[in-house]
Enzyme design. Structure first.
Site, PDB file in Angstrom:
ATOM      1  N   LYS A 168     -56.856  21.976 -76.514  1.00 35.27           N
ATOM      2  CA  LYS A 168     -55.144  22.406 -75.950  1.00 35.27           C
ATOM      3  C   LYS A 168     -54.544  23.245 -75.273  1.00 35.27           C
ATOM      4  CE  LYS A 168     -51.447  25.211 -78.773  1.00 35.27           C
ATOM      5  NZ  LYS A 168     -51.432  25.669 -79.761  1.00 35.27           N
TER       6      LYS A 168
ATOM      7  N   LYS B 110     -52.523  34.284 -72.832  1.00 36.22           N
ATOM      8  CA  LYS B 110     -53.744  33.713 -73.624  1.00 36.22           C
ATOM      9  C   LYS B 110     -53.719  32.309 -72.497  1.00 36.22           C
ATOM     10  CE  LYS B 110     -55.497  31.837 -76.860  1.00 36.22           C
ATOM     11  NZ  LYS B 110     -54.541  31.373 -78.088  1.00 36.22           N
TER      12      LYS B 110
ATOM     13  N   THR C 218     -49.766  29.844 -80.033  1.00 35.23           N
ATOM     14  CA  THR C 218     -50.239  29.460 -78.614  1.00 35.23           C
ATOM     15  C   THR C 218     -49.481  27.962 -77.896  1.00 35.23           C
ATOM     16  OG1 THR C 218     -52.795  30.145 -78.548  1.00 35.23           O
ATOM     17  CG2 THR C 218     -51.980  29.345 -76.644  1.00 35.23           C
TER      18      THR C 218
END
Length: 296
Positions: free
Chosen positions: A246, A171, A96
């Site tokens: 994150k 995502k 990711t």
């Protein structure tokens, strides 16, 4: 059966590799961690000394790495995957990362005659172990078609989001929703606690009403209503608060770059930053309910 180079054997990559070995593929593994490599060998993979060695001659190369700079370095740096991979090989990045990095690496791969997709995952460690991940895939049709049989071993759903980088876009948008929703569920349970409403009763109502969401029905942050949720394991991670932060930061960076208003996403990022700064980054992200409850 394919020969697969797998680079990045952390909490997610290790079990994903194991499922590929169980399916009969030949897997060469590389990671900077000797312990991770040892676990990969126990699962049936062979050890590669470098990322380039894992990629050399492989039909498919899969990466699961921490951030965009690591992906750029592993693919495009000196001794990188793009230089080592055979012509026509398929590259699958399951990390990711930021959209710009994903697109930069995809362009470099295409220029070298390689197929590439960005394929970040949802489903956490449990999904990686069970082979039930959801893959959000960005890339050209031919690359996505080639990736399908490999991804289907590791996941239950493969969604082609569009061109290169759109898997990453999906995502970060999805996880921004998840972070916001988890906070809303935590706040509701803590309000219920102070109003004298039993947590199970709130769950019984909201799981069948308009408050229903994955953070409630699958990942309920209080012990009891969902026995498989981390709340019943003292919030031991599936998906850590650090990883949620994150992803929320990636969403905020993308919002700033593209002039998108995401005030709830910004608030979620701020709260998870505070939670992590209090020393709880290794806890499951649902554990933020403790901070909302005023616990240390």
């Amino acid at each position: 059966m394919a020969t697969i180079g797998f680079i990045g054997l952390g909490n997610m990559g290790g079990p994903m590799l194991a499922n590929l070995v169980k399916a009969g593929h030949t897997v060469r593994a590389f990671d900077l961690s000797a312990d991770a490599l040892a676990r990969a060998e126990t699962a049936g993979a062979s050890r590669a000394d470098t990322a380039a060695a894992a990629a050399d001659g492989a039909d498919v190369v899969i990466t699961m790495l921490p951030a965009g700079q690591h992906v750029r370095a592993v693919y495009m740096g000196e001794g990188g995957v793009i230089g080592a991979a055979r012509s026509g090989a398929l590259l699958i990045d399951c990390s990711t990362i930021d959209v710009d990095s994903a697109r930069a690496v995809a362009t470099a791969a295409s220029d070298a005659g390689l197929l590439m997709v960005d394929a970040p995952v949802s489903g956490g460690v449990g999904g990686a172990e069970a082979g039930t991940l959801t893959f959000m895939v960005g890339g050209p049709d031919a690359a996505v078609e080639a990736a399908h049989p490999i991804l289907e071993i590791m996941g239950k759903a493969v969604v082609h989001a569009g061109g290169s980088g759109t898997g990453q876009a999906a995502k970060i948008c999805n996880n921004m929703m998840l972070g916001i929703q988890m906070l809303s569920v935590c706040e509701a349970f803590m309000l219920a606690k102070r109003l004298g409403l039993d947590a199970q009763k709130l769950f019984d109502v909201s799981s069948k009403a308009s408050g229903q969401c994955w953070s409630l029905t699958t990942y309920c942050p209080v012990p009891g209503p969902v026995p498989t949720s981390p709340a019943n394991r003292d919030h031991a991670p599936g998906f850590t608060a650090t990883m949620m932060l994150k992803d929320l930061k990636l969403a905020q960076d993308a919002a700033a770059t593209n002039d998108a208003a995401t005030p709830m996403g910004a608030a979620a990022a701020g709260l998870y930053s505070l939670f992590c700064n209090q020393g709880h980054g290794g806890m499951d992200f649902s554990g933020i309910i403790r901070m909302i409850d005023g616990q240390s």
